[in-house]
Design a protein around this motif. Structure first.
Motif, PDB file in Angstrom:
ATOM      1  N   ILE A   5     -40.633  44.250 -16.692  1.00  0.00           N
ATOM      2  CA  ILE A   5     -40.172  42.865 -16.535  1.00  0.00           C
ATOM      3  C   ILE A   5     -40.936  42.184 -15.404  1.00  0.00           C
ATOM      4  O   ILE A   5     -41.402  41.043 -15.550  1.00  0.00           O
ATOM      5  N   LYS A   6     -41.101  42.864 -14.278  1.00  0.00           N
ATOM      6  CA  LYS A   6     -41.834  42.282 -13.140  1.00  0.00           C
ATOM      7  C   LYS A   6     -43.274  41.975 -13.524  1.00  0.00           C
ATOM      8  O   LYS A   6     -43.811  40.919 -13.181  1.00  0.00           O
ATOM      9  N   GLU A   7     -43.911  42.880 -14.233  1.00  0.00           N
ATOM     10  CA  GLU A   7     -45.304  42.671 -14.635  1.00  0.00           C
ATOM     11  C   GLU A   7     -45.407  41.516 -15.631  1.00  0.00           C
ATOM     12  O   GLU A   7     -46.320  40.693 -15.547  1.00  0.00           O
ATOM     13  N   ILE A   8     -44.466  41.431 -16.562  1.00  0.00           N
ATOM     14  CA  ILE A   8     -44.434  40.343 -17.533  1.00  0.00           C
ATOM     15  C   ILE A   8     -44.273  39.005 -16.808  1.00  0.00           C
ATOM     16  O   ILE A   8     -44.929  38.021 -17.138  1.00  0.00           O
ATOM     17  N   ARG A   9     -43.411  38.977 -15.805  1.00  0.00           N
ATOM     18  CA  ARG A   9     -43.216  37.746 -15.018  1.00  0.00           C
ATOM     19  C   ARG A   9     -44.524  37.302 -14.378  1.00  0.00           C
ATOM     20  O   ARG A   9     -44.852  36.116 -14.368  1.00  0.00           O
ATOM     21  N   GLY A  10     -45.263  38.260 -13.847  1.00  0.00           N
ATOM     22  CA  GLY A  10     -46.530  37.935 -13.205  1.00  0.00           C
ATOM     23  C   GLY A  10     -47.575  37.421 -14.183  1.00  0.00           C
ATOM     24  O   GLY A  10     -48.354  36.529 -13.867  1.00  0.00           O
ATOM     25  N   LEU A  53     -50.014  46.692 -18.003  1.00  0.00           N
ATOM     26  CA  LEU A  53     -48.682  46.896 -18.565  1.00  0.00           C
ATOM     27  C   LEU A  53     -48.433  48.355 -18.953  1.00  0.00           C
ATOM     28  O   LEU A  53     -47.342  48.878 -18.748  1.00  0.00           O
ATOM     29  N   GLU A  54     -49.442  49.005 -19.485  1.00  0.00           N
ATOM     30  CA  GLU A  54     -49.277  50.415 -19.845  1.00  0.00           C
ATOM     31  C   GLU A  54     -49.106  51.278 -18.602  1.00  0.00           C
ATOM     32  O   GLU A  54     -48.418  52.296 -18.633  1.00  0.00           O
ATOM     33  N   ALA A  55     -49.696  50.854 -17.488  1.00  0.00           N
ATOM     34  CA  ALA A  55     -49.555  51.601 -16.239  1.00  0.00           C
ATOM     35  C   ALA A  55     -48.112  51.596 -15.724  1.00  0.00           C
ATOM     36  O   ALA A  55     -47.706  52.518 -15.024  1.00  0.00           O
ATOM     37  N   VAL A  56     -47.342  50.570 -16.112  1.00  0.00           N
ATOM     38  CA  VAL A  56     -45.939  50.506 -15.660  1.00  0.00           C
ATOM     39  C   VAL A  56     -44.960  50.965 -16.744  1.00  0.00           C
ATOM     40  O   VAL A  56     -43.746  50.839 -16.565  1.00  0.00           O
ATOM     41  N   GLY A  57     -45.466  51.473 -17.873  1.00  0.00           N
ATOM     42  CA  GLY A  57     -44.583  52.057 -18.875  1.00  0.00           C
ATOM     43  C   GLY A  57     -44.397  51.262 -20.156  1.00  0.00           C
ATOM     44  O   GLY A  57     -43.539  51.585 -20.962  1.00  0.00           O
TER      45      GLY A  57
END
Length: 127
Positions: free
Chosen positions: A76-81, A117-121
């Motif tokens: 979610i945090k990465e998507i927000r960024g 994104l893949e790095a965060v799961g």
């Protein structure tokens, strides 16, 4: 809406096959223009489809196919960024997977975002 999205993801060859099946179901003849002229090309169908694919593939869509439940907050945090969405919108986007995150981006940008994104799961597809 889901059917339209699935059709939009088809390759040119798959679209031609779909059109032929639909035509057969509704009784259209080959001369009714349903095949878009592909029947007349016979040998050039592969080449024509390949050329169109090259033209179409200048813009790609980044699709969130899924995510590791343990990494939901990180995703979610990465998507927000990436999308500049608020917390609620990003959470809804992630929970609504599979869904397109970004449309019409360059391949390099898509690959870069996919890696992040893949790095965060997250499980990401580029279409």
């Amino acid at each position: 809406h889901q059917l339209a999205e699935e059709i939009a993801q088809l390759s040119m060859r798959e679209v031609v096959m779909l059109m032929e099946r639909i035509g057969g179901h509704f009784g259209f003849e080959g001369g009714d223009g349903l095949d878009g002229g592909y029947e007349e090309e016979k040998g050039g169908t592969e080449e024509a489809a390949g050329e169109e694919a090259k033209e179409e593939q200048t813009a790609f869509d980044l699709k969130l196919a899924g995510f590791d439940a343990k990494s939901k907050i990180k995703v979610i945090k990465e998507i927000r960024g990436i999308t500049n969405l608020g917390l609620k919108e990003a959470k809804e986007l992630v929970e609504g997977a599979p869904t397109v995150i970004k449309k019409g981006i360059k391949k390099e940008e898509a690959e870069e975002l996919k890696a992040k994104l893949e790095a965060v799961g997250a499980t990401i597809e580029i279409a």
